[in-house]
Scaffold this motif. Sequence first.
Motif, PDB file in Angstrom:
ATOM      1  N   GLU A   9       0.811  -1.229   0.000  1.00 25.97           N
ATOM      2  CA  GLU A   9       0.000   0.000   0.000  1.00 25.97           C
ATOM      3  C   GLU A   9       0.838   1.270   0.000  1.00 25.97           C
ATOM      4  OE1 GLU A   9       0.624  -1.183   4.248  1.00 25.97           O
ATOM      5  OE2 GLU A   9      -0.140  -2.258   2.493  1.00 25.97           O
ATOM      6  N   GLN A  10       2.157   1.147   0.206  1.00 24.60           N
ATOM      7  CA  GLN A  10       3.045   2.314   0.201  1.00 24.60           C
ATOM      8  C   GLN A  10       3.909   2.392  -1.058  1.00 24.60           C
ATOM      9  OE1 GLN A  10       5.171   3.057   3.898  1.00 24.60           O
ATOM     10  NE2 GLN A  10       3.688   1.790   4.993  1.00 24.60           N
ATOM     11  N   ARG A  14       1.393   1.371  -6.835  1.00 25.84           N
ATOM     12  CA  ARG A  14       0.122   0.945  -6.209  1.00 25.84           C
ATOM     13  C   ARG A  14      -0.702   2.159  -5.800  1.00 25.84           C
ATOM     14  NH1 ARG A  14      -0.938  -3.801  -3.314  1.00 25.84           N
ATOM     15  NH2 ARG A  14      -3.110  -3.852  -2.730  1.00 25.84           N
ATOM     16  N   GLN A  15      -0.054   3.200  -5.276  1.00 21.04           N
ATOM     17  CA  GLN A  15      -0.763   4.417  -4.896  1.00 21.04           C
ATOM     18  C   GLN A  15      -1.348   5.094  -6.130  1.00 21.04           C
ATOM     19  OE1 GLN A  15       2.518   6.206  -2.769  1.00 21.04           O
ATOM     20  NE2 GLN A  15       1.586   5.702  -0.793  1.00 21.04           N
ATOM     21  N   GLU A  18      -4.430   3.179  -7.085  1.00 25.62           N
ATOM     22  CA  GLU A  18      -5.531   3.503  -6.177  1.00 25.62           C
ATOM     23  C   GLU A  18      -6.176   4.833  -6.541  1.00 25.62           C
ATOM     24  OE1 GLU A  18      -4.094   3.328  -2.173  1.00 25.62           O
ATOM     25  OE2 GLU A  18      -3.687   1.190  -2.287  1.00 25.62           O
ATOM     26  N   TYR A 104       9.241   4.714   3.278  1.00 21.59           N
ATOM     27  CA  TYR A 104       8.101   3.914   3.742  1.00 21.59           C
ATOM     28  C   TYR A 104       8.197   3.679   5.240  1.00 21.59           C
ATOM     29  CZ  TYR A 104      11.305  -0.072   3.812  1.00 21.59           C
ATOM     30  OH  TYR A 104      12.347  -0.917   4.084  1.00 21.59           O
TER      31      TYR A 104
END
Length: 161
Positions: A9-10, A14-15, A18, A104
């Motif tokens: 998620e970091q 992926r961000q 999203e 992260y």
Amino acid sequence: MSVCPVPAEQQPLRQYEELTASWFFRWPSTSFAALSRRLAQGWLLLLPITLLVASGSIPLRHDVPRLFAAGAVSALVLPLLLLVRQWLGWTYVHRRLMRERITYEESGWYDGQEWEKPLEWREKDLLIAQHQVRPVLGRLLRAISVLAALLLWGASLCQAL
């Protein structure tokens, strides 16, 4: 090649995914016209409320053009705030895609770690930042500029009436 220690998620890619999947953040990703339609819809929904609030002012109640101008200008504030929120989200992802290192957190204790992206990740992230995210930022900047100009013009119009 080492295994990526960054939680999924970091990870910048992926961000980005999203954001593009998000209903709210997807507004500026297609075209300026589509973004403008969404903002105009928000303005139109808010306009009756701002007109009602402005009608509470006795001087404005007796001056209909100024009442409408004040309500219309006030209704621009929400779309501007929405644009600023979108700008912040897209800018954050753009910055993370452009960096060579990923910052992260391994736990919730803010232990700030950094991991250097492999060359293939960097290339992919740079391409996405330049060809997918930058145009979105350009549309957002254009929309913010238009709304800011409308706010200033409307405020000067309220003074002139």
